[in-house]
Design a protein around this motif. Structure first.
Motif, PDB file in Angstrom:
ATOM      1  N   GLU A  77       0.829  -1.201   0.000  1.00 22.07           N
ATOM      2  CA  GLU A  77       0.000   0.000   0.000  1.00 22.07           C
ATOM      3  C   GLU A  77       0.861   1.248   0.000  1.00 22.07           C
ATOM      4  N   LEU A  78       0.445   2.247  -0.785  1.00 19.24           N
ATOM      5  CA  LEU A  78       1.150   3.519  -0.835  1.00 19.24           C
ATOM      6  C   LEU A  78       0.617   4.448   0.252  1.00 19.24           C
ATOM      7  N   PRO A  79       1.495   5.114   0.975  1.00 14.70           N
ATOM      8  CA  PRO A  79       1.022   6.082   1.966  1.00 14.70           C
ATOM      9  C   PRO A  79       0.438   7.310   1.276  1.00 14.70           C
ATOM     10  N   ALA A  80      -0.349   8.063   2.014  1.00 10.41           N
ATOM     11  CA  ALA A  80      -1.048   9.208   1.435  1.00 10.41           C
ATOM     12  C   ALA A  80      -0.092  10.229   0.834  1.00 10.41           C
ATOM     13  N   ASN A  81       1.101  10.393   1.447  1.00  9.75           N
ATOM     14  CA  ASN A  81       2.014  11.427   0.940  1.00  9.75           C
ATOM     15  C   ASN A  81       2.719  11.018  -0.352  1.00  9.75           C
ATOM     16  N   ALA A  82       2.472   9.791  -0.828  1.00  7.24           N
ATOM     17  CA  ALA A  82       3.055   9.363  -2.104  1.00  7.24           C
ATOM     18  C   ALA A  82       2.147   9.677  -3.275  1.00  7.24           C
ATOM     19  N   VAL A  83       0.885  10.010  -2.986  1.00  7.25           N
ATOM     20  CA  VAL A  83      -0.119  10.190  -4.038  1.00  7.25           C
ATOM     21  C   VAL A  83      -0.604  11.631  -4.034  1.00  7.25           C
ATOM     22  N   SER A  84      -0.659  12.232  -5.227  1.00  5.38           N
ATOM     23  CA  SER A  84      -1.199  13.581  -5.368  1.00  5.38           C
ATOM     24  C   SER A  84      -2.033  13.650  -6.635  1.00  5.38           C
ATOM     25  N   VAL A  85      -2.993  14.546  -6.644  1.00  6.33           N
ATOM     26  CA  VAL A  85      -3.896  14.703  -7.785  1.00  6.33           C
ATOM     27  C   VAL A  85      -3.740  16.113  -8.325  1.00  6.33           C
ATOM     28  N   SER A  86      -3.510  16.233  -9.635  1.00  2.00           N
ATOM     29  CA  SER A  86      -3.369  17.538 -10.270  1.00  2.00           C
ATOM     30  C   SER A  86      -4.716  18.252 -10.282  1.00  2.00           C
ATOM     31  N   LYS A  87      -4.737  19.490  -9.809  1.00  2.00           N
ATOM     32  CA  LYS A  87      -5.981  20.255  -9.793  1.00  2.00           C
ATOM     33  C   LYS A  87      -6.401  20.699 -11.184  1.00  2.00           C
ATOM     34  N   SER A 116     -16.058   6.359   1.104  1.00  7.79           N
ATOM     35  CA  SER A 116     -15.920   7.415   0.087  1.00  7.79           C
ATOM     36  C   SER A 116     -14.472   7.838  -0.134  1.00  7.79           C
ATOM     37  N   THR A 117     -13.528   6.946   0.066  1.00 10.73           N
ATOM     38  CA  THR A 117     -12.125   7.248  -0.183  1.00 10.73           C
ATOM     39  C   THR A 117     -11.531   6.166  -1.070  1.00 10.73           C
ATOM     40  N   ALA A 118     -10.282   6.378  -1.476  1.00 12.36           N
ATOM     41  CA  ALA A 118      -9.581   5.422  -2.324  1.00 12.36           C
ATOM     42  C   ALA A 118      -8.206   5.146  -1.748  1.00 12.36           C
ATOM     43  N   ASN A 119      -7.768   3.915  -1.870  1.00 15.35           N
ATOM     44  CA  ASN A 119      -6.410   3.526  -1.513  1.00 15.35           C
ATOM     45  C   ASN A 119      -5.663   3.157  -2.782  1.00 15.35           C
ATOM     46  N   TYR A 120      -4.339   3.376  -2.763  1.00 17.48           N
ATOM     47  CA  TYR A 120      -3.500   3.066  -3.918  1.00 17.48           C
ATOM     48  C   TYR A 120      -2.438   2.043  -3.514  1.00 17.48           C
ATOM     49  N   TYR A 121      -2.135   1.150  -4.452  1.00 17.52           N
ATOM     50  CA  TYR A 121      -1.181   0.079  -4.209  1.00 17.52           C
ATOM     51  C   TYR A 121      -0.219  -0.024  -5.390  1.00 17.52           C
ATOM     52  N   ALA A 122       0.903  -0.689  -5.166  1.00 18.41           N
ATOM     53  CA  ALA A 122       1.893  -0.876  -6.223  1.00 18.41           C
ATOM     54  C   ALA A 122       2.458  -2.279  -6.156  1.00 18.41           C
ATOM     55  N   ASP A 123       2.928  -2.747  -7.289  1.00 19.99           N
ATOM     56  CA  ASP A 123       3.624  -4.023  -7.379  1.00 19.99           C
ATOM     57  C   ASP A 123       4.535  -3.954  -8.592  1.00 19.99           C
ATOM     58  N   GLU A 124       5.554  -4.793  -8.619  1.00 17.33           N
ATOM     59  CA  GLU A 124       6.488  -4.811  -9.745  1.00 17.33           C
ATOM     60  C   GLU A 124       6.292  -6.098 -10.534  1.00 17.33           C
ATOM     61  N   VAL A 125       5.911  -5.949 -11.797  1.00 15.70           N
ATOM     62  CA  VAL A 125       5.645  -7.091 -12.671  1.00 15.70           C
ATOM     63  C   VAL A 125       6.946  -7.477 -13.376  1.00 15.70           C
ATOM     64  N   PRO A 126       7.327  -8.751 -13.318  1.00 13.28           N
ATOM     65  CA  PRO A 126       8.572  -9.174 -13.971  1.00 13.28           C
ATOM     66  C   PRO A 126       8.445  -9.184 -15.488  1.00 13.28           C
ATOM     67  N   ALA A 127       9.576  -9.308 -16.155  1.00 13.34           N
ATOM     68  CA  ALA A 127       9.601  -9.308 -17.621  1.00 13.34           C
ATOM     69  C   ALA A 127       9.165 -10.658 -18.166  1.00 13.34           C
ATOM     70  N   GLU A 128       8.798 -10.649 -19.445  1.00 13.15           N
ATOM     71  CA  GLU A 128       8.475 -11.849 -20.210  1.00 13.15           C
ATOM     72  C   GLU A 128       7.281 -12.612 -19.635  1.00 13.15           C
ATOM     73  N   LYS A 129       6.234 -11.863 -19.240  1.00 12.85           N
ATOM     74  CA  LYS A 129       4.984 -12.475 -18.793  1.00 12.85           C
ATOM     75  C   LYS A 129       3.860 -12.062 -19.745  1.00 12.85           C
ATOM     76  N   HIS A 130       2.942 -12.989 -20.004  1.00 12.98           N
ATOM     77  CA  HIS A 130       1.839 -12.733 -20.934  1.00 12.98           C
ATOM     78  C   HIS A 130       0.559 -12.316 -20.220  1.00 12.98           C
ATOM     79  N   HIS A 131       0.470 -12.590 -18.927  1.00  7.59           N
ATOM     80  CA  HIS A 131      -0.745 -12.280 -18.171  1.00  7.59           C
ATOM     81  C   HIS A 131      -0.374 -11.657 -16.835  1.00  7.59           C
TER      82      HIS A 131
END
Length: 229
Positions: free
Chosen positions: A70-80, A138-153
């Motif tokens: 999970e990404l902390p709130a200070n990692a995410v910003s929205v352009s006005k 009424s809020t959203a959470n953001y997450y990240a993951d790293e996808v390896p190379a040479e995968k079809h799905h």
């Protein structure tokens, strides 16, 4: 030591140190990605696949389990100005933050396809990352993951196990955006969204991001897992 001398030393130290400190950005201004030292998790599962003639058959699939965080709130910003979401991250080896814009890109222009996948859990269930998340009303959470190379799905499994509630899932690949998807994306109301993001070539490796939006009047708990195939 005379008290005037002590005060003078403190004033000198403040004059010298404050400019040095303010010359560097605060570490809290961006997210420092945790070091990934866990072993690569692999498994196999049986899925139902449909051929061109409409026949279904079981296929054994080997996959690599993801490590969603999970990404902390200070990692995410929205352009006005244009509403674009930006994620800033820095690795533990390089504290210079890298900004990722989460853009809306047409799926038709990138060669991706998105569908639901049916998992047969008879004897070989999918691995889970044992991380429980929750999202406030009424809020959203953001997450990240790293996808390896040479995968079809890239499989994305959002499970909140409560069909009376509903969450939405948006997937941000490095070169495309998919969603938002609701619980009925697979035609059934079961408190789960399981997506298969695929490409005739390889899916683009690197940082993938996920947005979980809560439209319920109360907090909703869930799990989020990814699998590279």
């Amino acid at each position: 030591m005379h008290y005037r001398t002590v005060i003078g030393i403190w004033i000198l130290a403040a004059v010298c140190i404050v400019p040095i400190v303010t010359a560097f950005p605060s570490v809290n201004a961006f997210f420092v990605e945790p070091t990934r030292e866990t072993a690569v998790r692999t498994g196999n599962v049986t899925v139902m696949t449909e051929d061109n003639l409409g026949s279904w058959e079981k296929t054994n699939v080997v996959y690599v389990g993801g490590d969603v965080f999970e990404l902390p709130a200070n990692a995410v910003s929205v352009s006005k100005s244009d509403g674009v979401v930006y994620v800033s991250m820095a690795t533990t080896s390089d504290l210079n933050p890298v900004t990722f814009p989460l853009l809306s890109t047409s799926r038709g222009e990138t060669g991706y396809a998105v569908s639901t996948v049916t998992v047969v859990k008879d004897g070989n269930p999918l691995l889970v990352n044992d991380k429980a998340f929750s999202v406030m009303p009424s809020t959203a959470n953001y997450y990240a993951d790293e996808v390896p190379a040479e995968k079809h799905h890239e499989w994305v499994d959002l499970d909140w196990r409560d069909e009376t509630k509903d969450l939405s899932l948006t997937v941000y690949a490095p070169d495309a955006t998919f969603g938002p998807f609701m619980d009925m994306a697979d035609g059934k109301k079961d408190g789960r969204i399981f997506l298969d993001v695929s490409s005739q070539l390889n899916v683009t490796p690197g940082h993938w991001f996920f947005k979980i939006q809560n439209s319920n009047p109360d907090r909703t708990d869930y799990t989020l897992n990814t699998y590279s195939v």
